[in-house]
Design a protein around this motif. Structure first.
Motif, PDB file in Angstrom:
ATOM      1  N   ILE A  87      32.185  -3.539 -47.350  1.00  0.00           N
ATOM      2  CA  ILE A  87      33.524  -3.021 -47.625  1.00  0.00           C
ATOM      3  C   ILE A  87      33.835  -3.280 -49.089  1.00  0.00           C
ATOM      4  CG2 ILE A  87      35.974  -3.122 -47.052  1.00  0.00           C
ATOM      5  CD1 ILE A  87      35.215  -4.195 -44.316  1.00  0.00           C
ATOM      6  N   ARG A 127      26.578   0.406 -43.281  1.00  0.00           N
ATOM      7  CA  ARG A 127      27.782   1.233 -43.396  1.00  0.00           C
ATOM      8  C   ARG A 127      28.586   0.752 -44.606  1.00  0.00           C
ATOM      9  NH1 ARG A 127      31.021   3.386 -39.222  1.00  0.00           N
ATOM     10  NH2 ARG A 127      29.007   3.686 -38.196  1.00  0.00           N
ATOM     11  N   VAL A 171      32.053   1.138 -46.626  1.00  0.00           N
ATOM     12  CA  VAL A 171      33.419   1.627 -46.568  1.00  0.00           C
ATOM     13  C   VAL A 171      34.066   1.379 -47.925  1.00  0.00           C
ATOM     14  CG1 VAL A 171      35.659   1.510 -45.413  1.00  0.00           C
ATOM     15  CG2 VAL A 171      33.546   1.082 -44.112  1.00  0.00           C
ATOM     16  N   TRP A 230      28.414   6.182 -44.949  1.00  0.00           N
ATOM     17  CA  TRP A 230      29.564   5.861 -45.780  1.00  0.00           C
ATOM     18  C   TRP A 230      30.858   6.382 -45.166  1.00  0.00           C
ATOM     19  CZ3 TRP A 230      32.277  10.146 -47.318  1.00  0.00           C
ATOM     20  CH2 TRP A 230      31.608  11.369 -47.282  1.00  0.00           C
ATOM     21  N   VAL A 231      31.950   5.751 -45.568  1.00  0.00           N
ATOM     22  CA  VAL A 231      33.296   6.222 -45.270  1.00  0.00           C
ATOM     23  C   VAL A 231      34.129   5.983 -46.527  1.00  0.00           C
ATOM     24  CG1 VAL A 231      35.352   6.031 -43.820  1.00  0.00           C
ATOM     25  CG2 VAL A 231      33.086   5.549 -42.840  1.00  0.00           C
ATOM     26  N   VAL A 234      37.935   5.785 -47.704  1.00  0.00           N
ATOM     27  CA  VAL A 234      39.312   5.690 -47.223  1.00  0.00           C
ATOM     28  C   VAL A 234      40.242   5.822 -48.425  1.00  0.00           C
ATOM     29  CG1 VAL A 234      41.007   4.268 -46.002  1.00  0.00           C
ATOM     30  CG2 VAL A 234      38.589   4.192 -45.340  1.00  0.00           C
ATOM     31  N   VAL A 253      40.638   0.070 -41.285  1.00  0.00           N
ATOM     32  CA  VAL A 253      39.239  -0.091 -41.684  1.00  0.00           C
ATOM     33  C   VAL A 253      38.458  -0.855 -40.622  1.00  0.00           C
ATOM     34  CG1 VAL A 253      37.700  -1.233 -43.330  1.00  0.00           C
ATOM     35  CG2 VAL A 253      39.641   0.114 -44.156  1.00  0.00           C
ATOM     36  N   CYS A 266      36.583   2.225 -38.897  1.00  0.00           N
ATOM     37  CA  CYS A 266      35.585   2.611 -39.906  1.00  0.00           C
ATOM     38  C   CYS A 266      34.282   1.836 -39.831  1.00  0.00           C
ATOM     39  CB  CYS A 266      36.182   2.459 -41.310  1.00  0.00           C
ATOM     40  SG  CYS A 266      37.606   3.523 -41.599  1.00  0.00           S
ATOM     41  N   LEU A 267      34.249   0.732 -39.135  1.00  0.00           N
ATOM     42  CA  LEU A 267      33.036  -0.086 -39.071  1.00  0.00           C
ATOM     43  C   LEU A 267      32.215   0.275 -37.846  1.00  0.00           C
ATOM     44  CD1 LEU A 267      34.434  -3.600 -40.093  1.00  0.00           C
ATOM     45  CD2 LEU A 267      33.294  -1.896 -41.533  1.00  0.00           C
ATOM     46  N   TRP A 293      34.793   8.637 -38.500  1.00  0.00           N
ATOM     47  CA  TRP A 293      34.966   8.930 -39.925  1.00  0.00           C
ATOM     48  C   TRP A 293      33.677   8.786 -40.718  1.00  0.00           C
ATOM     49  CZ3 TRP A 293      39.242  11.405 -40.276  1.00  0.00           C
ATOM     50  CH2 TRP A 293      40.336  11.053 -39.482  1.00  0.00           C
TER      51      TRP A 293
END
Length: 228
Positions: free
Chosen positions: A75, A110, A112, A158-159, A161, A197, A201-202, A208
């Protein structure tokens, strides 16, 4: 889950750390560990068993490599000044994060990235007020966020935000998340950004994944602080 958090001593980073300690082990690369607060509910974050602190800078390649090692999720909650020296901290750090992940087993992690409304293709969805703020108040900072986003999207998972103006008020748990979310005066509490998040998102969540998502409160309130 093993999570690497960049920007843990920032206001949004602290909110993220509060929530992550309940479900993950968190490795934080921080320049000043003493800035982490003592929490009434979970104790001193510097001594929490789920938190590993690495003293260093997100613009130092060796420190970033150590922070990203074995991470399942990364993150990035970094922010810099609106202009002048240090305004490129997000893109500079993201380049090193990408290099660290691509040179190890972290390619599947991942990532974010907490960016901002008004960045890149989201600008077209902004209100006149948001466009004015993006174009005249913090254009250099958002240009750097744009470079950071492009780097993030070159990764496998990836995301991005894009929250509205960040508030230090309590979370409302009433957000609007969509690629085109904005509103005339778009704001959102940092606590809600952190909750979104961690919840949406995880891994294993995939709604997303490989998408840009703007995030604003359904109940806009107060003036905001644009920094992460």
């Amino acid at each position: 889950m093993r999570v690497s958090l960049f920007g843990a001593t920032g206001s949004t980073g602290v909110e993220l750390l509060r929530r992550l300690t309940a479900t993950a082990t968190v490795r934080c690369l921080v320049r000043s560990p003493e800035k982490l607060p003592e929490e009434r509910r979970i104790g001193d974050l510097r001594q929490h068993p789920a938190v590993e602190l690495i003293a260093g800078s997100s613009t130092d390649a060796a420190a970033v490599q150590e922070a990203c090692a074995d991470a399942e999720a990364v993150i990035v909650s970094l922010g810099g000044p609106p202009r002048g020296p240090g305004v490129d901290v997000c893109s500079t750090s993201q380049r090193l994060i990408n290099e660290a992940l691509n040179s190890s087993d972290g390619r599947a992690a991942r990532v974010v990235c907490i960016s901002s409304i008004g960045v890149g293709d989201h600008y077209q969805h902004c209100s006149l007020f948001a466009k004015f703020f993006a174009s005249w108040i913090i254009p250099e900072a958002l240009a750097d966020k744009h470079l950071q986003e492009e780097m993030v999207r070159s990764l496998k998972n990836w995301v991005v935000v894009r929250p509205g103006g960040l508030l230090d008020s309590p979370g409302l748990r009433a957000w609007h998340a969509a690629e085109d979310a904005c509103g005339f005066y778009p704001t959102i509490p940092r606590a809600d950004v952190a909750a979104f998040v961690v919840q949406e998102c995880l891994p294993p969540e995939e709604r997303w994944l490989r998408r840009n998502v703007a995030l604003v409160s359904r109940k806009p309130q107060g003036w905001f602080n644009w920094k992460s």
